[in-house]
Design an enzyme around this catalytic site. Sequence first.
Site, mmCIF file in Angstrom:
data_model
loop_
_atom_site.group_PDB
_atom_site.id
_atom_site.type_symbol
_atom_site.label_atom_id
_atom_site.label_comp_id
_atom_site.label_asym_id
_atom_site.label_seq_id
_atom_site.Cartn_x
_atom_site.Cartn_y
_atom_site.Cartn_z
ATOM 1 N N ARG A 68 0.840 -1.200 0.000
ATOM 2 C CA ARG A 68 0.000 0.000 0.000
ATOM 3 C C ARG A 68 0.879 1.257 0.000
ATOM 4 O O ARG A 68 1.748 1.398 0.861
ATOM 5 C CB ARG A 68 -0.902 -0.024 1.249
ATOM 6 C CG ARG A 68 -1.649 1.259 1.526
ATOM 7 C CD ARG A 68 -2.760 1.499 0.544
ATOM 8 N NE ARG A 68 -3.516 2.701 0.887
ATOM 9 C CZ ARG A 68 -4.374 3.265 0.068
ATOM 10 N NH1 ARG A 68 -4.608 2.761 -1.133
ATOM 11 N NH2 ARG A 68 -5.042 4.342 0.438
ATOM 12 N N GLN A 109 -5.952 -1.471 11.874
ATOM 13 C CA GLN A 109 -5.484 -0.083 11.762
ATOM 14 C C GLN A 109 -4.543 0.060 10.562
ATOM 15 O O GLN A 109 -4.637 1.023 9.796
ATOM 16 C CB GLN A 109 -4.771 0.309 13.073
ATOM 17 C CG GLN A 109 -4.439 1.765 13.179
ATOM 18 C CD GLN A 109 -5.703 2.635 13.221
ATOM 19 O OE1 GLN A 109 -6.785 2.173 13.552
ATOM 20 N NE2 GLN A 109 -5.550 3.892 12.848
ATOM 21 N N ILE A 110 -3.659 -0.906 10.380
ATOM 22 C CA ILE A 110 -2.688 -0.829 9.279
ATOM 23 C C ILE A 110 -3.400 -0.923 7.923
ATOM 24 O O ILE A 110 -2.981 -0.323 6.943
ATOM 25 C CB ILE A 110 -1.601 -1.930 9.451
ATOM 26 C CG1 ILE A 110 -0.712 -1.557 10.645
ATOM 27 C CG2 ILE A 110 -0.788 -2.124 8.186
ATOM 28 C CD1 ILE A 110 0.281 -2.617 11.061
ATOM 29 N N GLU A 128 -12.571 -20.484 28.299
ATOM 30 C CA GLU A 128 -11.516 -21.269 28.977
ATOM 31 C C GLU A 128 -10.867 -20.448 30.081
ATOM 32 O O GLU A 128 -9.670 -20.557 30.333
ATOM 33 C CB GLU A 128 -10.464 -21.721 27.975
ATOM 34 C CG GLU A 128 -10.972 -22.719 26.979
ATOM 35 C CD GLU A 128 -10.767 -24.154 27.426
ATOM 36 O OE1 GLU A 128 -9.815 -24.435 28.156
ATOM 37 O OE2 GLU A 128 -11.592 -24.991 27.060
HETATM 38 C C1 LIG Z 1 -18.249 -18.861 22.196
HETATM 39 C C2 LIG Z 1 -18.161 -19.493 23.537
HETATM 40 C C3 LIG Z 1 -17.897 -20.851 23.626
HETATM 41 C C4 LIG Z 1 -17.846 -21.467 24.875
HETATM 42 N N1 LIG Z 1 -17.652 -22.820 24.961
HETATM 43 C C5 LIG Z 1 -17.825 -23.435 26.161
HETATM 44 C C6 LIG Z 1 -17.873 -24.855 26.244
HETATM 45 O O1 LIG Z 1 -17.715 -25.552 25.251
HETATM 46 N N2 LIG Z 1 -18.124 -25.419 27.450
HETATM 47 C C7 LIG Z 1 -18.303 -24.671 28.583
HETATM 48 O O2 LIG Z 1 -18.526 -25.249 29.645
HETATM 49 N N3 LIG Z 1 -18.240 -23.312 28.546
HETATM 50 C C8 LIG Z 1 -18.017 -22.689 27.359
HETATM 51 N N4 LIG Z 1 -17.991 -21.303 27.303
HETATM 52 C C9 LIG Z 1 -18.190 -20.534 28.521
HETATM 53 C C10 LIG Z 1 -16.986 -19.701 28.938
HETATM 54 O O3 LIG Z 1 -15.985 -20.503 29.468
HETATM 55 C C11 LIG Z 1 -17.495 -18.618 29.927
HETATM 56 O O4 LIG Z 1 -18.195 -17.665 29.168
HETATM 57 C C12 LIG Z 1 -16.369 -17.962 30.694
HETATM 58 O O5 LIG Z 1 -15.822 -18.862 31.620
HETATM 59 C C13 LIG Z 1 -16.821 -16.716 31.449
HETATM 60 O O6 LIG Z 1 -17.995 -16.951 32.182
HETATM 61 P P1 LIG Z 1 -19.207 -15.931 32.074
HETATM 62 O O7 LIG Z 1 -19.498 -15.725 30.639
HETATM 63 O O8 LIG Z 1 -20.302 -16.422 32.930
HETATM 64 O O9 LIG Z 1 -18.647 -14.555 32.640
HETATM 65 P P2 LIG Z 1 -18.602 -14.119 34.172
HETATM 66 O O10 LIG Z 1 -17.960 -15.177 34.992
HETATM 67 O O11 LIG Z 1 -19.930 -13.620 34.585
HETATM 68 O O12 LIG Z 1 -17.591 -12.902 34.098
HETATM 69 C C14 LIG Z 1 -17.985 -11.582 33.702
HETATM 70 C C15 LIG Z 1 -16.789 -10.642 33.896
HETATM 71 O O13 LIG Z 1 -16.430 -10.594 35.296
HETATM 72 C C16 LIG Z 1 -15.073 -10.918 35.454
HETATM 73 N N5 LIG Z 1 -14.874 -11.642 36.711
HETATM 74 C C17 LIG Z 1 -15.637 -12.661 37.219
HETATM 75 N N6 LIG Z 1 -15.125 -13.074 38.383
HETATM 76 C C18 LIG Z 1 -14.027 -12.329 38.621
HETATM 77 C C19 LIG Z 1 -13.047 -12.281 39.670
HETATM 78 N N7 LIG Z 1 -13.096 -13.125 40.700
HETATM 79 N N8 LIG Z 1 -12.061 -11.373 39.592
HETATM 80 C C20 LIG Z 1 -11.980 -10.526 38.530
HETATM 81 N N9 LIG Z 1 -12.863 -10.520 37.508
HETATM 82 C C21 LIG Z 1 -13.853 -11.401 37.562
HETATM 83 C C22 LIG Z 1 -14.732 -11.799 34.257
HETATM 84 O O14 LIG Z 1 -13.337 -11.842 34.004
HETATM 85 C C23 LIG Z 1 -15.527 -11.126 33.157
HETATM 86 O O15 LIG Z 1 -14.815 -10.033 32.654
HETATM 87 C C24 LIG Z 1 -18.014 -20.683 26.055
HETATM 88 C C25 LIG Z 1 -18.274 -19.302 25.949
HETATM 89 C C26 LIG Z 1 -18.370 -18.715 24.717
HETATM 90 C C27 LIG Z 1 -18.717 -17.260 24.641
#
Ligand SMILES: Cc1cc2nc3c(=O)[nH]c(=O)nc-3n(C[C@H](O)[C@H](O)[C@H](O)COP(=O)(O)OP(=O)(O)OC[C@H]3O[C@@H](n4cnc5c(N)ncnc54)[C@H](O)[C@@H]3O)c2cc1C
Length: 415
Positions: A299, A368-369, A395
């Site tokens: 670019r 951005q690039i 995870e």
């Molecule tokens: C596309 C996708 C695929 C997935 N696949 C699977 C699967 O195959 N099997 C499965 O079992 N799960 C799966 N998950 C679930 C995934 O592991 C969870 O979404 C993840 O562990 C976070 O949990 P939550 O979404 O309830 O967020 P929450 O636990 O409600 O967290 C919300 C926010 O609060 C923060 N937070 C929470 N507790 C604390 C703390 N003690 N200290 C600091 N910050 C904190 C978190 O970091 C986050 O920013 C999947 C999720 C997605 C979106």
Amino acid sequence: MSTFSLDPGPDQLAVRDWLHGFAADVMRPAAAEWDEREETPWPIIQEAAKLGIYSLDFYAQQYFDPSGVGIPIAMEELFWGDAGLGLAIVGTTLAAVAVLANGTDEQIGTWAPQMFGTPDDVKLAAFCSSEPDAGSDVSALRTRAVYQEATDEWVLNGTKTWATNGGIAHVHVVVATVDPALGARGQASFIVPPGTPGLAQGQKFKKHGIRASHTAEVVLDGVRVPGHCLLGGKEKLDERLARARERAAGGGAARSGAAGTGKNAAMATFEASRPAVGAQAIGIARAAYEVALDYAMTREQFGRPIIDNQGVAFQLADMKTRIDAARLLVWRASWMAANNQPFTAAEGSMSKLYAGETAKWVTSQAMQILGGNGFTREYPVERMHRDSAIYTIFEGTSEIQRLVIARAISGLPIR
Ligand SMILES: Cc1cc2nc3c(=O)[nH]c(=O)nc-3n(C[C@H](O)[C@H](O)[C@H](O)COP(=O)(O)OP(=O)(O)OC[C@H]3O[C@@H](n4cnc5c(N)ncnc54)[C@H](O)[C@@H]3O)c2cc1C
């Protein structure tokens, strides 16, 4: 113990090149279409199965490679091809790892092959741990498993959410609480065999990224599974529960979820899979970096390629540096896991944390690039950026990884 080496050796390099060919020739051309369709890309999974890329044998070979880098190399190449398609291909391995980590030899032999099916009759598997009120806090699971001695059956009730392949899987692995008073230590994992009545898919989620990968709720309503579906077996569970009750009676902490260092069914699965998930993030980051480097070289603005500006060149230098640093962390953690080295500083979490954050950062720099083009679906970096965002969430979120590392290095129950 194998010596830690940055040279994967001829076998791993051959695997890498073979997967790279599949990623470049089959995954890349199909990526945008399946991202838009938001459907399970069965033809791509079937093609991977025909070539032996979607197969238990292949993953077992990589998983048990003593160098430890077999899985990271495979993940990086597939996710370099495309993350949505990549997760559609490797989503089954999360459930397979749960069986490997917690199952008896007989259970592994029975269920792991059924999770993949055959090239002519491809199957998927799902790992169901997360629930609407139990995400980061795995110890808060409400799904109950109750044993019925008379029939030697477990009865499962509850709602799982966010399950990759949930509801479309042939085999589901479900983490449930057997004794809620014990928190994470009162949990166990169960196989739900194909066609078991009472298991149904709930809502399928429409997502920001990795849209070719199916994510859905799984509802368990009076699901009855035979006693032999308890991973690890009843005797082992009873011993574990007795120890946990003793600890609880003695004032020991019973609750310890994803944020804790306590050993439980879900945690055993996460520990084994975190560096592999980090490697997926590196694949996305590397792909976006390559597009950005190529774009910056070609670019022209102000009469010269944009890479002639230090501002752009330094961005690319930082991108490449962080990607390589992330890979070193992932390879170290994978080597440690393969060689039974204890993660005294939560090295698995470190690798996933750094690789996930790197993928999100690198893909945003790549957009951005590319300027205006980076913001369009004509170029792949916006998809890569959307895909990368999950790597600081699933995870174990980045915050939870930091919590695990902070506890490991301090020995303190940091909250
Ligand atoms: C596309 C996708 C695929 C997935 N696949 C699977 C699967 O195959 N099997 C499965 O079992 N799960 C799966 N998950 C679930 C995934 O592991 C969870 O979404 C993840 O562990 C976070 O949990 P939550 O979404 O309830 O967020 P929450 O636990 O409600 O967290 C919300 C926010 O609060 C923060 N937070 C929470 N507790 C604390 C703390 N003690 N200290 C600091 N910050 C904190 C978190 O970091 C986050 O920013 C999947 C999720 C997605 C979106």
